[in-house]
Design a protein around this motif. Structure first.
Motif, mmCIF file in Angstrom:
data_model
loop_
_atom_site.group_PDB
_atom_site.id
_atom_site.type_symbol
_atom_site.label_atom_id
_atom_site.label_comp_id
_atom_site.label_asym_id
_atom_site.label_seq_id
_atom_site.Cartn_x
_atom_site.Cartn_y
_atom_site.Cartn_z
ATOM 1 N N GLU A 72 -126.867 10.458 -2.529
ATOM 2 C CA GLU A 72 -125.799 10.565 -1.384
ATOM 3 C C GLU A 72 -125.050 9.119 -1.269
ATOM 4 N N GLY B 288 -125.155 7.128 0.966
ATOM 5 C CA GLY B 288 -124.558 6.928 2.242
ATOM 6 C C GLY B 288 -125.827 7.377 3.222
ATOM 7 N N PRO B 289 -125.722 7.199 4.590
ATOM 8 C CA PRO B 289 -126.713 7.464 5.443
ATOM 9 C C PRO B 289 -126.771 8.789 6.064
ATOM 10 N N ASP C 295 -129.976 11.246 5.356
ATOM 11 C CA ASP C 295 -131.389 10.495 5.532
ATOM 12 C C ASP C 295 -131.530 10.382 7.195
ATOM 13 N N ARG C 296 -130.346 9.873 7.865
ATOM 14 C CA ARG C 296 -130.361 9.770 9.337
ATOM 15 C C ARG C 296 -130.542 11.192 10.146
ATOM 16 N N PRO D 56 -130.813 12.819 -0.440
ATOM 17 C CA PRO D 56 -130.664 11.662 0.322
ATOM 18 C C PRO D 56 -130.853 10.077 -0.374
ATOM 19 N N GLY E 177 -129.575 5.051 3.356
ATOM 20 C CA GLY E 177 -128.123 4.983 2.966
ATOM 21 C C GLY E 177 -127.840 4.037 1.920
#
Ligand code: ZN
Length: 423
Positions: A199, A201-202, A205-206, A382, A386
């Protein structure tokens, strides 16, 4: 499809250890202390990476050619003229890159082909794997160069003539590493294209989620603003008599933040660079050079953001008695990926009982170029915290295995689908 064939396909899984081994092996070329990678496009390390991946592609039985912009294209042999389902990405990195960005899409695609071959399963449509040249655009701009030429959006001669900071051309460096190929660019026109990518970016994952289906990419507008005011003494010049370039730069910076929240619906806006002159503690700045980066998935809203920025700038210049010249650096349209391909990705995830999040990509990818010539979509997995374009870039092996599985399932479904494309 028969129930037996269906059961065989459900039992089919890419070889996660082999994918990991290849990612690790490739990462040693141009490897950095701390685990990262530096394989800038068209350098000697790029050549070594390409040689390795091309050898793997030949090992799994693909017919491999190099085209005139250095893209490496491998197709299932014996199926000349049939439009394949194509996978792929890039293996060049930024100077402080990680081992997953781009590389994953190539190596997972390779494993899909190898896994099917080992199981003795052939698909109705052939499969293809592509390694696009110079996706990162570090030394030679534009980025996504190989896929741009592939899609016909950049002329081959223009791309080959691009120079780096030292006056070296793309053609000279491609030739020097032995990858100025002779195959025509874009000769293999895919029936559909799927890119698996981290990704960068976060969001996943977040959220603690593993799979994203990328529905669209943001359009991007970059503007450089040159502000010219009057330099003067910071103590003796009354406030109402100033033409302060630093103040104007700051006003634009805060306006841009407000603009993003006012337009909303995913609008992002950034002033990422500010240069002041003379840049001294006790002198009112005469000049400021700043950049504004605006992005949105809706082109009309992106155009509105630009329009409002320009109006604000014109007004501010009058009020403050400065001149502001603007120059457009980049303007790309948003990309909407194919609902046919995103639908196939979603179905593949559903069959495995995996939740999948609809996503927008904030970064550019080769897939956005290919989407102009074939139905295209992307699968995201993920990136820890990020983080990307950084040696600390990391994606869990378990997530890679899931991403590769969904890539395999999607590609097989696309290759065997005869309902027609409702792109
Ligand atoms: Zn990438």
């Amino acid at each position: 499809m028969t129930e037996l064939a269906d059961r065989r396909l459900l039992a089919l899984a890419p070889n996660a250890d082999r994918i990991q081994y290849r990612l690790d092996t490739l990462a040693k070329i141009g490897g950095l202390d701390g685990g990262g990678c530096c394989r800038l496009a068209f350098t000697d390390d790029d050549r070594r990476g390409r040689d390795l991946v091309a050898s793997w592609m030949r090992d799994v039985g693909l017919d491999v050619v190099v085209d005139r912009i250095g893209n490496i294209v491998g197709v299932t042999p014996g199926r000349d003229g049939e439009a394949p389902i194509m996978m792929g990405s890039h293996i060049d990195t930024v100077a402080t890159g990680g081992r997953y960005d781009g590389n994953l899409g190539v190596i997972a695609g390779l494993d899909v082909i190898e896994t099917l071959k080992e199981a003795g399963i052939s698909t109705d449509r052939p499969l293809a794997l592509v390694v696009f040249s110079n996706e990162e655009g570090v030394r030679f701009q534009p980025d996504m160069m190989g896929s741009l030429v592939y899609a016909g959006a950049l002329k081959l001669d223009e791309a080959l003539a691009v120079t780096d900071g030292n006056g070296r051309t793309v053609a000279a460096d491609l030739n020097a590493i032995g990858y100025l190929g002779d195959a025509p660019v874009g000769a293999v026109k895919p029936h559909a294209f799927v890119e698996l990518h981290i990704e960068q970016g976060p969001v996943l994952d977040r959220a603690g989620e593993v799979l994203g289906v990328v529905e669209n990419l943001q359009g991007i507008a970059w503007h450089e603003l040159i502000i010219k005011g009057v330099s003067n003494h910071a103590g003796t010049t009354p406030m109402e008599m100033r033409h302060d370039a630093a103040f104007v730069a700051a006003e634009i910076t805060t306006f841009v933040r407000r603009l993003a929240s006012e337009i909303g619906r995913g609008q992002v806006a950034t002033v990422g660079s500010i240069h002041l002159h003379p840049n001294l503690v006790n002198v009112i700045a005469r000049d400021a050079k700043i950049t504004v980066d605006l992005r949105h998935t809706d082109d009309a809203l992106l155009a509105e953001a630009e329009h409002r920025l320009f109006a604000f700038i014109d007004n501010l210049a009058r009020e403050e008695g400065v001149t502001i010249d603007r120059r457009e650096l980049v303007r790309t349209q948003p990309v909407i990926f194919s609902p046919y391909v995103t639908g196939m990705i979603r179905q593949a995830a559903e069959r495995r009982g995996m939740p999948v999040r609809s996503m927008t990509s904030g970064a550019g990818h080769d897939a956005q170029m290919i989407s102009t010539i074939a139905p295209t979509a992307m699968i995201f997995i993920p990136s820890r915290d990020g983080i990307s374009h950084n040696p600390r870039e990391y994606t869990e092996p378990a997530h890679i295995a899931i991403g590769a599985q969904i890539l395999l399932d999607t590609v097989v479904a696309l290759a065997n689908d005869h309902t027609g494309i409702q792109a």
